[in-house]
Write an enzyme that holds these catalytic residues in place. Structure first.
Site, PDB file in Angstrom:
ATOM      1  N   LYS A 213       0.851  -1.192   0.000  1.00  0.00           N
ATOM      2  CA  LYS A 213       0.000   0.000   0.000  1.00  0.00           C
ATOM      3  C   LYS A 213       0.883   1.236   0.000  1.00  0.00           C
ATOM      4  O   LYS A 213       1.524   1.555   0.999  1.00  0.00           O
ATOM      5  CB  LYS A 213      -0.930   0.046   1.217  1.00  0.00           C
TER       6      LYS A 213
ATOM      7  N   GLU B 293      10.316   1.185  10.319  1.00  0.00           N
ATOM      8  CA  GLU B 293      11.329   2.245  10.169  1.00  0.00           C
ATOM      9  C   GLU B 293      10.589   3.551  10.383  1.00  0.00           C
ATOM     10  O   GLU B 293       9.719   3.913   9.590  1.00  0.00           O
ATOM     11  CB  GLU B 293      11.963   2.142   8.776  1.00  0.00           C
TER      12      GLU B 293
ATOM     13  N   CYS C  37      13.403  10.909   7.408  1.00  0.00           N
ATOM     14  CA  CYS C  37      13.270  10.422   8.785  1.00  0.00           C
ATOM     15  C   CYS C  37      14.584  10.598   9.538  1.00  0.00           C
ATOM     16  O   CYS C  37      14.592  10.734  10.752  1.00  0.00           O
ATOM     17  CB  CYS C  37      12.823   8.979   8.795  1.00  0.00           C
TER      18      CYS C  37
ATOM     19  N   GLU D 197       9.590  15.911  15.825  1.00  0.00           N
ATOM     20  CA  GLU D 197       9.989  15.762  14.426  1.00  0.00           C
ATOM     21  C   GLU D 197       9.141  16.732  13.591  1.00  0.00           C
ATOM     22  O   GLU D 197       7.912  16.636  13.561  1.00  0.00           O
ATOM     23  CB  GLU D 197       9.748  14.317  13.970  1.00  0.00           C
TER      24      GLU D 197
HETATM   25  P1  ADP Z   1       3.204  10.258   7.329  1.00  0.00           P
HETATM   26  O1  ADP Z   1       3.046  11.317   8.347  1.00  0.00           O
HETATM   27  O2  ADP Z   1       4.566  10.138   6.769  1.00  0.00           O
HETATM   28  O3  ADP Z   1       2.110  10.260   6.293  1.00  0.00           O
HETATM   29  P2  ADP Z   1       2.023   7.902   8.385  1.00  0.00           P
HETATM   30  O4  ADP Z   1       2.574   6.959   9.402  1.00  0.00           O
HETATM   31  O5  ADP Z   1       0.736   8.573   8.688  1.00  0.00           O
HETATM   32  O6  ADP Z   1       3.165   8.922   8.132  1.00  0.00           O
HETATM   33  O7  ADP Z   1       1.852   7.177   6.972  1.00  0.00           O
HETATM   34  C1  ADP Z   1       2.742   6.265   6.432  1.00  0.00           C
HETATM   35  C2  ADP Z   1       1.960   5.178   5.738  1.00  0.00           C
HETATM   36  O8  ADP Z   1       1.147   4.507   6.691  1.00  0.00           O
HETATM   37  C3  ADP Z   1       1.004   5.677   4.650  1.00  0.00           C
HETATM   38  O9  ADP Z   1       0.993   4.747   3.586  1.00  0.00           O
HETATM   39  C4  ADP Z   1      -0.323   5.682   5.379  1.00  0.00           C
HETATM   40  O10 ADP Z   1      -1.444   5.573   4.519  1.00  0.00           O
HETATM   41  C5  ADP Z   1      -0.197   4.451   6.247  1.00  0.00           C
HETATM   42  N1  ADP Z   1      -1.085   4.419   7.415  1.00  0.00           N
HETATM   43  C6  ADP Z   1      -1.588   5.455   8.119  1.00  0.00           C
HETATM   44  N2  ADP Z   1      -2.390   5.027   9.114  1.00  0.00           N
HETATM   45  C7  ADP Z   1      -2.398   3.666   9.057  1.00  0.00           C
HETATM   46  C8  ADP Z   1      -3.037   2.629   9.816  1.00  0.00           C
HETATM   47  N3  ADP Z   1      -3.832   2.900  10.839  1.00  0.00           N
HETATM   48  N4  ADP Z   1      -2.799   1.354   9.464  1.00  0.00           N
HETATM   49  C9  ADP Z   1      -1.983   1.052   8.435  1.00  0.00           C
HETATM   50  N5  ADP Z   1      -1.368   1.972   7.680  1.00  0.00           N
HETATM   51  C10 ADP Z   1      -1.561   3.268   7.977  1.00  0.00           C
END
Ligand code: ADP
Length: 490
Positions: A187, A262, A296, A393
């Site tokens: 995804k 990560e 990061c 961050e």
């Molecule tokens: P960022 O602030 O870099 O967007 P996130 O951790 O929100 O960091 O997002 C990183 C990835 O994790 C994206 O692909 C996002 O869609 C996915 N993501 C966000 N929330 C969830 C969740 N509850 N479960 C699985 N994947 C998630």
């Protein structure tokens, strides 16, 4: 080939659907999500917005490919050849893929060409070479038994990636998964699905069997969470925020999935008074402002020895004034926009907090232009350890400079964070360099350099910056299960 003064043309967008079992299909719900070019805020295309139903189809395709397709029976050397073929196809299209990265993420085309795409290709080739070198051991057990280990693929892996290095994160995740013989449901981040979809098309063209790689674009709480909770997924590899990782860990608990994370950082970059100051200033500048500060491992806490503080501030301020911020398709541009409105707003909030907390804003401190998510290269001096801009961050072009006076003090201050992703030290004293490298609790320590990555060198975090490592042999092991076989010899 563009020259240094050219503006590169926009790429053609070809893939906008889910890629499941080798087929391009819309989301079952029929919904789509908007892809916005961050420099102009225009919607450039709509991409399928997958959710639990699409994830389920993708997991079934990946499971089938894992259990009974040509993939699981394939000679390991042939698997390696397919990964190399994918790398070759990426290399052939690398200008187009760089442009796609710039359209999707907003990063300067020169960075996409000089950093992202070469690293993607190198990472895949590195892991291609591992495919036929994964082996077990014989174990000298007691008694008349022959005991040996085999290393087997972990199975169906769910891979959830962020938007800051969209295609590079694909390579970091697909490389070891393919080399070990796993199958994949990926995804991509909702902000940047285009490069990943294009790479899936190239994987198919390279001859990687249908179902081995599946891509479902969509949002985290829907598609991402469905992947994490799916009972038929064996492992989740995630890159993103620690708060999301906590959610994922809880959601994955029921099926006890293997997890590698990560996550974020607030990395200390320590500059001693005996450092080559020009190199240190350039390294600190690059270590923070590269990729619009959206790394990061960004060196966002710059600790400078009080004796060289003024000179360092002067050098970094001069570089910030020179920095070309603007259209990322222009080959002269060094800094593009932030990825989206949410990131832009978050960064502007931190800039305000920095100003309110009494730090001195030496450069920047505002948006750049009226359209697009551009933020000026911002430099805060006189930052104190307990200020928000020194603790959180920010993930943007905002540098915090803090001053120190002795070696004993600096280790504690550098470690005074729940993160532990990276650190750097600049000094000509080899003893001091090793002292810092030993004492700093971080997964990567750079000495007299910053952001030096190599597919062979493990990368990941101590503390709340991650779990497990990516890249290198360690990154490969995270996609393997060890099986012990013991045979009675009489
Ligand atoms: P960022 O602030 O870099 O967007 P996130 O951790 O929100 O960091 O997002 C990183 C990835 O994790 C994206 O692909 C996002 O869609 C996915 N993501 C966000 N929330 C969830 C969740 N509850 N479960 C699985 N994947 C998630």
């Amino acid at each position: 080939m563009a020259t240094a003064t050219e503006t590169v043309s926009r790429p053609t967008i070809r893939q906008t659907s889910c890629f499941i079992g080798g087929e391009w299909t819309p989301a079952e719900s029929g919904r789509t999500l908007e892809c916005i070019h961050p420099a102009t805020e225009e919607v450039v295309t709509q991409v399928a917005e997958g959710d639990a139903a699409d994830i389920d189809r993708a997991v079934q395709a990946a499971r089938q490919a894992f259990e009974d397709s040509e993939w699981s029976r394939m000679d390991a050397r042939d698997r390696g050849a397919l990964i190399n073929k994918l790398a070759d196809l990426i290399e052939e299209e690398s200008d187009e893929l760089s442009a796609l990265e710039t359209l999707d993420n907003g990063k300067p085309i020169r960075d996409a060409r000089a950093a992202d795409l070469p690293l993607v290709i190198d990472c895949l080739r590195y892991y291609a070479g591992f495919a036929d070198k994964i082996q077990g051991e014989t174990i000298p057990v007691r008694g008349n038994f022959f005991s040996y280990t085999k290393r087997e693929p972990v199975g169906v892996v769910g891979q959830i990636i962020p938007w800051n290095f969209p295609q590079l994160m694909v390579a970091w995740k697909w490389g070891p998964a393919l080399a070990t013989g796993c199958t994949i449901v990926m995804k991509p981040a909702e902000q940047t699905p285009l490069g990943c979809l294009r790479l899936a098309r190239l994987a198919q063209k390279a001859g990687i069997p249908d179902g081995v790689i599946n891509v479902v674009p969509g949002y985290g709480p829907t598609a991402g969470a469905a992947l994490v909770k799916h009972p038929d997924v064996d492992k989740i590899a995630f890159t993103g925020e620690h708060l999301t990782a906590q959610r994922i860990m809880a959601d994955a608990a029921l099926s006890l999935k293997r997890l590698t994370f990560e996550l974020g950082g607030k990395s200390p970059n320590i500059i001693f008074d005996d450092a080559d100051l020009d190199a240190a200033a350039a390294g600190a500048h690059f270590g923070l402002y590269f990729n619009q500060g959206q790394c990061c491992c960004a060196g966002s806490r710059v600790f400078v020895h009080e004796r060289v503080h003024d000179a360092l501030i002067e050098k970094i301020a001069a570089m910030n004034h020179e920095r070309q911020v603007g259209d990322p398709f222009d080959m002269n541009t060094e800094q593009g926009p932030q990825v989206d409105q949410a990131q832009f707003d978050k960064i502007m909030k931190y800039i305000d907090l920095g100003k309110q907390s009494g730090a001195e804003c030496v450069t920047g401190g505002d948006r750049s232009g009226d359209v697009g998510y551009f933020v000026q290269p911002t430099l805060f001096d006189g930052v104190k350890d307990d200020m928000e801009i020194a603790k959180d961050e920010i993930f943007g072009p905002v540098m915090s400079v803090l001053t120190f006076s002795d070696l004993d003090e600096i280790v504690d201050r550098a470690n005074n964070t729940f993160y532990g992703l990276a650190a750097a030290v600049w000094t000509r004293d080899i003893g001091k360099a090793h002292h810092i490298a030993n004492k700093v609790r971080a997964g990567t320590v750079w000495v007299n350099c910053y952001d030096v990555f190599d597919a062979a060198a493990p990368f990941g975090g101590f503390k709340m910056s991650g779990m497990g490592r990516e890249l290198g042999f360690e990154g490969l092991k995270a996609y393997l299960e060890t099986k012990t076989v013991t045979v009675a010899m009489d």
